[in-house]
Design a protein around this motif. Sequence first.
Motif, short mmCIF file in Angstrom:
data_model
loop_
_atom_site.label_atom_id
_atom_site.label_comp_id
_atom_site.label_asym_id
_atom_site.label_seq_id
_atom_site.Cartn_x
_atom_site.Cartn_y
_atom_site.Cartn_z
N ALA A 50 0.18 -1.15 -0.28
CA ALA A 50 -0.20 -0.10 0.08
C ALA A 50 0.73 0.70 -0.78
O ALA A 50 0.71 2.55 -0.96
CB ALA A 50 -1.11 0.09 1.20
N TYR A 51 2.02 1.34 0.84
CA TYR A 51 2.45 1.93 1.00
C TYR A 51 3.35 2.62 0.23
O TYR A 51 3.49 3.81 -0.69
CB TYR A 51 3.36 2.77 2.05
N GLY A 52 4.24 2.19 -0.70
CA GLY A 52 4.44 1.38 -2.42
C GLY A 52 3.37 2.09 -3.42
O GLY A 52 4.34 3.19 -4.32
N THR A 53 2.46 1.88 -3.22
CA THR A 53 1.23 2.47 -4.30
C THR A 53 1.54 3.85 -3.92
O THR A 53 1.51 4.76 -5.08
CB THR A 53 0.31 1.69 -4.13
N ALA A 54 1.39 4.33 -2.41
CA ALA A 54 1.07 5.56 -2.28
C ALA A 54 2.21 6.48 -2.69
O ALA A 54 2.36 7.87 -3.16
CB ALA A 54 0.82 5.75 -0.69
N PHE A 55 3.07 6.06 -2.17
CA PHE A 55 4.80 6.12 -3.36
C PHE A 55 4.76 6.52 -4.66
O PHE A 55 5.16 7.71 -5.02
CB PHE A 55 5.39 5.68 -2.69
N CYS A 56 4.01 5.90 -5.30
CA CYS A 56 4.41 6.24 -6.43
C CYS A 56 2.94 7.03 -6.80
O CYS A 56 3.36 8.28 -7.58
CB CYS A 56 4.27 4.96 -7.42
N LEU A 57 2.14 6.77 -6.42
CA LEU A 57 1.11 7.86 -6.32
C LEU A 57 1.57 9.36 -6.13
O LEU A 57 1.24 10.94 -6.81
CB LEU A 57 -0.44 7.83 -5.78
N SER A 58 1.84 9.31 -5.09
CA SER A 58 2.67 10.95 -4.63
C SER A 58 3.66 11.13 -5.64
O SER A 58 3.09 12.52 -5.35
CB SER A 58 3.25 10.51 -3.66
N GLN A 59 4.14 10.47 -6.72
CA GLN A 59 5.00 11.32 -7.31
C GLN A 59 4.27 12.06 -8.57
O GLN A 59 5.38 13.11 -8.92
CB GLN A 59 6.35 10.23 -8.06
N ARG A 60 3.24 11.56 -8.60
CA ARG A 60 2.51 13.08 -9.24
C ARG A 60 2.15 14.00 -8.89
O ARG A 60 1.27 14.54 -9.83
CB ARG A 60 1.55 12.04 -10.05
N ARG A 61 2.11 14.13 -8.17
CA ARG A 61 1.19 15.56 -7.19
C ARG A 61 2.31 16.67 -8.12
O ARG A 61 2.79 16.86 -8.79
CB ARG A 61 2.13 15.72 -5.68
N GLY A 62 1.20 17.76 -8.69
CA GLY A 62 1.30 18.82 -9.12
C GLY A 62 1.42 18.57 -10.33
O GLY A 62 1.67 19.62 -11.38
N THR A 63 0.67 16.83 -11.28
CA THR A 63 0.71 17.31 -12.50
C THR A 63 -0.96 16.95 -12.54
O THR A 63 -1.22 16.22 -11.65
CB THR A 63 1.68 15.47 -13.25
N PRO A 64 -1.45 16.84 -13.80
CA PRO A 64 -2.14 17.20 -14.51
C PRO A 64 -3.05 15.93 -13.85
O PRO A 64 -2.26 14.82 -14.15
CB PRO A 64 -2.95 17.98 -15.74
N GLY A 65 -4.38 15.96 -13.11
CA GLY A 65 -5.37 15.12 -12.88
C GLY A 65 -5.00 13.91 -11.94
O GLY A 65 -5.53 12.82 -11.36
N ALA A 66 -3.09 14.13 -11.04
CA ALA A 66 -2.53 13.56 -10.07
C ALA A 66 -4.27 13.73 -9.16
O ALA A 66 -4.57 14.54 -8.41
CB ALA A 66 -1.89 14.60 -9.89
N PRO A 67 -4.11 12.51 -7.74
CA PRO A 67 -5.30 12.68 -7.14
C PRO A 67 -4.48 13.06 -5.71
O PRO A 67 -3.25 12.42 -5.83
CB PRO A 67 -5.78 10.51 -7.62
N ARG A 68 -6.09 12.82 -4.65
CA ARG A 68 -5.35 12.69 -2.88
C ARG A 68 -5.35 11.59 -3.10
O ARG A 68 -6.11 11.07 -3.63
CB ARG A 68 -6.47 13.50 -2.78
N ILE A 69 -4.28 10.88 -2.46
CA ILE A 69 -4.26 9.90 -1.32
C ILE A 69 -4.07 10.13 -0.81
O ILE A 69 -4.44 10.03 0.93
CB ILE A 69 -2.55 9.46 -1.83
#
Length: 368
Positions: A188-207
Motif C-alpha cells: 500500500a505505501y509503495g503504491t502511495a509513494f508512486c501516486l505521490s510522485q504525480r503531485r503537481g501534475t494534471p489529474g493527480a489524485p488525492r491519496i
Amino acid sequence: MSAQSFIVRRGQLHEARFIDDEAASVALRPGQVRLRIDAFALTSNNITYAAFGETMRYWDFFPCAVPDHGRIPVWGFADVVESGVEGVAVGERFYGYFPVSRFVVLEPEKVGASGFSDGAPHRRELHAVYNRYARCSADPGYRPELEAEIALLRPLFTTSFLIDDFLADNDFFGASTVLLSSASSKTAYGTAFCLSQRRGTPGAPRIVGLTSAANRAFTAGLGCYDEVVDYDAITSLPAGTPTVYVDMSGSAPVRSQVHAHFDQQLRYSCSVGGTHWDELGGGKGLAGPRPVLFFAPAQIKKRHGDWGPAELGRRIEAAWLAFLKPATDSASPWLTVERGAGPGAVEQVYRELLGGGTRPQTGHVLSL
C-alpha cells in the motif's frame, strides 16, 4: 536435525507445521538443479498468497504431498549446491520465488546471462513472472548489502508500481481521490509513494490511507498520503468525492462500508490483497461498482506491448531506486530489518502476521 519445510492447511491458515524437506535429499534427474535457500522475506503479502491460494493458484507453485496442505511462496535468495544443467553452476546465487524450506529442486530452461525460468511441468501454466530466477552476478539492481530490502520490498514495489500505472493508464477512472486500505502495508505505501510522485501534475489524485488506530502515526509519518483515516472513521470522508478504492485488506466489512458510503461516486473498486485474511468475502450485493481483482502480470503484458520489456524494466528500476531512498533513510527509515533463523523463528513470525501483531516498520528476513 533433518532439513524441514513449512506447510499450512489450505483454508485453515492457523493449522501450520513443519515436515521433512524431501528436496534436501531426493536424487536429481537430468535437467534439474538443487538450491539451498539462504534467506527469504516473510510479510503480510505472503499471507495474501495463502488467503488467495486457490483462486490465484499460489498453491500450485510448490506442490505439497500432504493432503489439503500447501506451501506458501516467498521471495528470497538461494545458492546452487548441485547442478545437472549447463549454464547453472554450483555456487551461483539466484533471487526468486521459493517455498519456506531449506532446499528446492528446479528444472531450469531458457538459461541465459540474466538467469533462468523453472520449466517444471506443473509450473508451465503458471505466470512467467513468478517462474523467473535472476542470477545475482548479472542483475544490475542487485547489491549484496541490500538483499534484505530486495527480498522484503522489491516484489511488493513492482506490484505497487503496476497498480499506480494501471490507475493512471485509465485516467483514475475519473476519480479525484485514491483510497487505500491496509495503508501501513508495504504494498500500500509503495503504491502511495508512486501516486505521490504525480503531485503537481494534471489529474493527480488525492491519496487517502485507511489504517488501524495503532498504525496511524506510522502511516501518516511516511509523507506519501495526503490524509490518513482510521477504519472506524470512513464515514467522515466526503461521500460526494469521485473515488477509486484500492483494497489491500480484503476485509468484507470494510469493503461494504466503503461501497455503501461512496455508492455511485465510487468509480472503481480494485481488489489487491488479503491482509485481513480472516474477514475475506465476496463482492455481491455491494453498492457501486463490482470489485475487480488486480492481476499484476496482466498490466506487465499490456506494457510489454505498449513500451517493450526493456522500457518497462527501466521505468520500474527508476521508481524502485527513488523509493529506496526514504525506505532506507539512515535517520528515519520506513523499514527496519529483523532477522531470524530456524523453525521457531519462522513459526513465530508467521503467527504474528496472521494475528496482525507485527509492527508496520518491521521487515522479517528468515532462514531455515
